[in-house]
Write a protein that holds these residues in place. Structure first.
Motif, PDB file in Angstrom:
ATOM      1  N   ARG A 158      10.761  -2.512  -4.453  1.00 31.13           N
ATOM      2  CA  ARG A 158      10.548  -3.141  -3.132  1.00 31.13           C
ATOM      3  C   ARG A 158       9.171  -3.806  -3.055  1.00 31.13           C
ATOM      4  N   ALA A 159       8.178  -3.155  -3.620  1.00 31.47           N
ATOM      5  CA  ALA A 159       6.819  -3.721  -3.577  1.00 31.47           C
ATOM      6  C   ALA A 159       6.755  -5.042  -4.345  1.00 31.47           C
ATOM      7  N   ASN A 160       7.509  -5.116  -5.460  1.00 31.67           N
ATOM      8  CA  ASN A 160       7.468  -6.320  -6.304  1.00 31.67           C
ATOM      9  C   ASN A 160       8.393  -7.430  -5.823  1.00 31.67           C
ATOM     10  N   ASP A 161       9.258  -7.104  -4.887  1.00 31.48           N
ATOM     11  CA  ASP A 161      10.298  -8.060  -4.499  1.00 31.48           C
ATOM     12  C   ASP A 161       9.775  -9.078  -3.480  1.00 31.48           C
ATOM     13  N   ILE A 162       8.805  -9.857  -3.897  1.00 31.84           N
ATOM     14  CA  ILE A 162       8.172 -10.842  -3.014  1.00 31.84           C
ATOM     15  C   ILE A 162       7.506 -11.902  -3.880  1.00 31.84           C
ATOM     16  N   GLU A 163       7.291 -13.094  -3.320  1.00 32.97           N
ATOM     17  CA  GLU A 163       6.710 -14.158  -4.157  1.00 32.97           C
ATOM     18  C   GLU A 163       5.203 -13.978  -4.388  1.00 32.97           C
ATOM     19  N   PHE A 164       4.558 -13.121  -3.591  1.00 29.83           N
ATOM     20  CA  PHE A 164       3.109 -12.920  -3.746  1.00 29.83           C
ATOM     21  C   PHE A 164       2.787 -11.881  -4.824  1.00 29.83           C
ATOM     22  N   GLY A 165       1.564 -11.941  -5.369  1.00 29.65           N
ATOM     23  CA  GLY A 165       1.166 -10.951  -6.373  1.00 29.65           C
ATOM     24  C   GLY A 165      -0.353 -10.857  -6.474  1.00 29.65           C
ATOM     25  N   LEU A 166      -1.018 -10.654  -5.320  1.00 27.08           N
ATOM     26  CA  LEU A 166      -2.491 -10.609  -5.336  1.00 27.08           C
ATOM     27  C   LEU A 166      -2.957  -9.158  -5.482  1.00 27.08           C
ATOM     28  N   ALA A 167      -3.245  -8.480  -4.360  1.00 22.21           N
ATOM     29  CA  ALA A 167      -3.731  -7.093  -4.453  1.00 22.21           C
ATOM     30  C   ALA A 167      -2.592  -6.121  -4.166  1.00 22.21           C
ATOM     31  N   SER A 168      -2.742  -4.898  -4.709  1.00 20.55           N
ATOM     32  CA  SER A 168      -1.792  -3.824  -4.415  1.00 20.55           C
ATOM     33  C   SER A 168      -2.566  -2.506  -4.468  1.00 20.55           C
ATOM     34  N   TYR A 169      -2.040  -1.500  -3.807  1.00 18.47           N
ATOM     35  CA  TYR A 169      -2.744  -0.217  -3.719  1.00 18.47           C
ATOM     36  C   TYR A 169      -1.722   0.911  -3.786  1.00 18.47           C
ATOM     37  N   PHE A 170      -2.102   2.036  -4.406  1.00 16.14           N
ATOM     38  CA  PHE A 170      -1.262   3.216  -4.227  1.00 16.14           C
ATOM     39  C   PHE A 170      -2.099   4.485  -4.328  1.00 16.14           C
ATOM     40  N   TYR A 171      -1.586   5.527  -3.674  1.00 12.47           N
ATOM     41  CA  TYR A 171      -2.292   6.805  -3.612  1.00 12.47           C
ATOM     42  C   TYR A 171      -1.396   7.896  -4.189  1.00 12.47           C
ATOM     43  N   THR A 172      -1.940   8.647  -5.143  1.00  7.73           N
ATOM     44  CA  THR A 172      -1.227   9.754  -5.775  1.00  7.73           C
ATOM     45  C   THR A 172      -2.263  10.646  -6.460  1.00  7.73           C
ATOM     46  N   LYS A 173      -1.877  11.904  -6.757  1.00  5.85           N
ATOM     47  CA  LYS A 173      -2.783  12.749  -7.548  1.00  5.85           C
ATOM     48  C   LYS A 173      -2.242  12.939  -8.959  1.00  5.85           C
ATOM     49  N   ASP A 174      -1.082  12.341  -9.247  1.00  2.00           N
ATOM     50  CA  ASP A 174      -0.413  12.531 -10.530  1.00  2.00           C
ATOM     51  C   ASP A 174      -0.962  11.516 -11.546  1.00  2.00           C
ATOM     52  N   PHE A 181       0.903  -1.167   0.000  1.00  2.00           N
ATOM     53  CA  PHE A 181       0.000   0.000   0.000  1.00  2.00           C
ATOM     54  C   PHE A 181       0.935   1.209   0.000  1.00  2.00           C
ATOM     55  N   ILE A 182       1.014   1.886  -1.158  1.00  2.00           N
ATOM     56  CA  ILE A 182       2.032   2.926  -1.337  1.00  2.00           C
ATOM     57  C   ILE A 182       1.374   4.302  -1.279  1.00  2.00           C
ATOM     58  N   VAL A 183       1.931   5.166  -0.458  1.00  2.00           N
ATOM     59  CA  VAL A 183       1.380   6.529  -0.368  1.00  2.00           C
ATOM     60  C   VAL A 183       2.479   7.502  -0.809  1.00  2.00           C
ATOM     61  N   PHE A 184       2.254   8.121  -1.984  1.00  2.00           N
ATOM     62  CA  PHE A 184       3.245   9.073  -2.503  1.00  2.00           C
ATOM     63  C   PHE A 184       3.052  10.434  -1.834  1.00  2.00           C
ATOM     64  N   ASP A 185       4.122  11.238  -1.893  1.00  2.00           N
ATOM     65  CA  ASP A 185       4.105  12.581  -1.287  1.00  2.00           C
ATOM     66  C   ASP A 185       2.921  13.439  -1.740  1.00  2.00           C
ATOM     67  N   ASP A 186       2.489  13.217  -3.010  1.00  2.00           N
ATOM     68  CA  ASP A 186       1.418  14.079  -3.555  1.00  2.00           C
ATOM     69  C   ASP A 186       0.014  13.521  -3.282  1.00  2.00           C
ATOM     70  N   ALA A 187      -0.088  12.483  -2.466  1.00  2.00           N
ATOM     71  CA  ALA A 187      -1.398  11.849  -2.238  1.00  2.00           C
ATOM     72  C   ALA A 187      -2.290  12.699  -1.332  1.00  2.00           C
ATOM     73  N   ASP A 188      -3.589  12.411  -1.398  1.00  2.00           N
ATOM     74  CA  ASP A 188      -4.534  12.974  -0.420  1.00  2.00           C
ATOM     75  C   ASP A 188      -4.362  12.097   0.848  1.00  2.00           C
ATOM     76  N   ILE A 189      -3.682  12.650   1.836  1.00  2.00           N
ATOM     77  CA  ILE A 189      -3.309  11.845   3.016  1.00  2.00           C
ATOM     78  C   ILE A 189      -4.545  11.339   3.770  1.00  2.00           C
ATOM     79  N   ASP A 190      -5.534  12.202   3.918  1.00  2.00           N
ATOM     80  CA  ASP A 190      -6.734  11.774   4.667  1.00  2.00           C
ATOM     81  C   ASP A 190      -7.440  10.618   3.958  1.00  2.00           C
ATOM     82  N   LEU A 191      -7.503  10.715   2.636  1.00  2.00           N
ATOM     83  CA  LEU A 191      -8.158   9.654   1.857  1.00  2.00           C
ATOM     84  C   LEU A 191      -7.384   8.332   2.018  1.00  2.00           C
ATOM     85  N   ALA A 192      -6.057   8.450   1.995  1.00  2.00           N
ATOM     86  CA  ALA A 192      -5.217   7.245   2.116  1.00  2.00           C
ATOM     87  C   ALA A 192      -5.373   6.624   3.514  1.00  2.00           C
ATOM     88  N   VAL A 193      -5.404   7.448   4.542  1.00  2.00           N
ATOM     89  CA  VAL A 193      -5.564   6.927   5.916  1.00  2.00           C
ATOM     90  C   VAL A 193      -6.925   6.235   6.042  1.00  2.00           C
TER      91      VAL A 193
END
Ligand code: NAP
Length: 472
Positions: free
Chosen positions: A396-412, A248-260
């Motif tokens: 880092r997110a991809n460096d694992i044997e699993f590959g089910l769900a993923s999430y990220f927050y950004t406005k870009d 679950f990746i939160v970039f600097d430009d994300a809406d922080i409240d929405l991500a929380v």
């Protein structure tokens, strides 16, 4: 158990206990190899007639199931909460999703098309038709005891397959309730069969049978691998919905409240026991402290207790082993330098005395080498990891044997496409912590699984494609 349209009792009675109170909820009869053998025979016998029904006839049975599920939705939600602990709010959502799966496949049953293919000789006619694979074995976990059964039985019945369902012994009561509905609506004998008991003898019988042409499994990667290996003996088709360890990746430009807000919703559903739970929370350096503070404040307010109490937002874990596993990951993280911002311990005393309650936890200073960053977490723990740039976090997110769900927050906008395409996962939520829908494909890549459930894709695994060439 329900085999060939009859309720089957044995001399082995098993108590299902409520993980919030330790009290017995109900009992089920356990079967094994023999009962599974009967169920396979019943499904084999029922198959030709069920497969020969028109799509409309099969669809009408599924619609009757939908109607009954709607009628009993509160009763079903109560059963889910009592047998596996999730809150009644989450249990109601699960029932709604089970209804939606049966409804979708009641509709989709009528849209199974083949192809007319241009031949390479003038006197030939080619076509591809789609036919049900045959008898299907379905094995489901305890964390979504009703909707996982619906996600398998819906498409199996829609396509004309007959089924043997083996639910988890931790939470078999939702399946019993579902099969009571099948009985009430008069589903033809043998079309759907329910076998409950120790997983070894039941699964081995299903896997060794030449009659069972397909296994649809939802559960851990560990067990999934055993079943894939066993399927080789009879070259069975397999669908595998396995474990995950979602970034679950939160970039600097994300809406922080929405991500929380999204993180809390997604993490604490089913008390942190979901394959799609965000388990590795990467927060960019510029917003890390603000994000951690806001998250901690919200997590502290989560009300934990018996899921049947409407005011509670999180219930117990499923059993003692689940508590131990969470504690082990947290202790390892602390040992390697993580800090506890909230929780980090079992809840005990008072109303928590007889249940498996764990405090909603937030850890900061988590690093990639800790157990919690590498092994699937199945509990209410949010580990925060810091990152510095896009390229680094994707790696880092991809460096694992699993590959089910993923999430990220950004406005870009361009990052939304770029990162979505680079994440090595079957599902990506962009500014969306609950990206799942009955009409959309659900499933993973790498060791998170094979095949897709849901939507039109969910039918494919239950259908064989047959080529017919006619010389005229
Ligand atoms: P599990 O231990 O793998 O059990 C899943 C099912 O397999 C249960 O019915 C279980 O029966 C049975 N089973 C256990 N050992 C078996 C064996 N050796 N051979 C055949 N069957 C066996 O998983 P769980 O603890 O119930 O569920 C949690 C796991 O499921 C997590 O890893 C989670 O990520 C995954 N999951 C994935 C999805 C998805 O859609 N990808 C959805 C939900 C859960 P008993 O419980 O009776 O032993």
């Amino acid at each position: 158990m329900y085999i060939n349209g009859e309720w089957i009792r044995t001399d082995q009675l098993f108590e299902v206990k409520n993980p919030a109170t330790g009290e017995m909820v109900n009992t089920v009869y356990f079967g094994g190899k023999e009962e599974t053998g009967w169920a396979i025979q019943a499904a084999e016998k029922a198959f030709p007639q069920w497969a020969a029904f028109t799509a409309e006839q099969r669809s009408s049975y599924l619609w009757r199931i939908v109607d009954k599920l709607r009628e009993k939705k509160e009763e079903l939600a109560q059963i889910i909460t009592k047998e596996m602990g999730k809150t009644i709010h989450h249990a109601r959502q699960e029932v709604a999703s089970a209804i939606a799966f049966f409804q979708w496949y009641a509709e989709e049953a009528r849209r199974i098309y083949g192809d007319i293919i241009p031949p390479s000789a003038a006197n030939k006619r080619l076509q591809a038709i789609r036919q049900p694979v045959g008898v299907v074995g379905a094995i489901t976990p305890w964390n979504f005891p009703l909707s996982m059964a619906a996600r398998k039985l819906g498409p199996a019945l829609a396509t004309g397959c007959t089924v043997i369902l083996k639910p988890s012994k931790e939470a078999p009561l939702s399946s019993v309730a579902l099969f009571k509905i099948f009985d009430e609506i008069g589903l033809p004998k043998g079309v759907a069969n329910l076998v409950i008991g120790s997983s070894g003898p039941i699964a081995n019988t299903l896997m060794n049978s030449k009659i069972v042409r397909k296994i649809s499994f939802t559960g851990s990667t560990e067990v999934g691998k055993i079943l894939i290996a066993q399927s080789a003996q009879t070259v069975k088709r397999v669908s595998m919905e396995l474990g995950g360890h979602a970034p679950f990746i939160v970039f600097d430009d994300a809406d922080i409240d929405l991500a929380v807000e999204g993180l809390i919703k997604s993490k604490f559903g089913s008390n942190g026991q979901q394959c799609v739970c965000p388990n590795r929370i990467y927060v960019q350096d510029g917003i890390y402290n603000e994000f951690a503070e806001k998250l901690k404040e919200k997590v502290q307010q989560i009300k934990v207790g018996n899921g049947l109490d409407e005011q509670n937002e999180m219930g117990p874990l499923v059993n003692e082993e689940a508590i131990q596993k969470v504690q082990e990951q947290i202790d390892d993280a602390i040992h390697h330098g993580a800090c506890v911002l909230n929780g980090g311990k079992r809840l005990s005393g008072g109303s928590y005395s007889n249940g498996y309650f764990y405090s909603p936890s937030v850890l900061s200073n988590v690093t990639d080498n800790m157990l919690i960053s590498n092994e699937e977490t199945f509990g209410p723990v949010i580990p925060l990891l810091i990152f510095h740039n896009e390229e680094e976090v994707i790696k880092r997110a991809n460096d694992i044997e699993f590959g089910l769900a993923s999430y990220f927050y950004t406005k870009d906008l361009s990052r939304m496409y770029r990162v979505s395409e680079q994440l090595d996962y079957g599902m990506v939520g962009v500014n969306d912590a609950i990206p799942f829908a009955v009409q959309a494909p659900f499933g993973g890549v790498k060791e998170s699984g094979l095949g897709r459930e849901g939507g039109k894709y969910g039918l494919d695994d239950y259908l064989d494609t047959k080529m017919i060439s006619v010389q005229i």
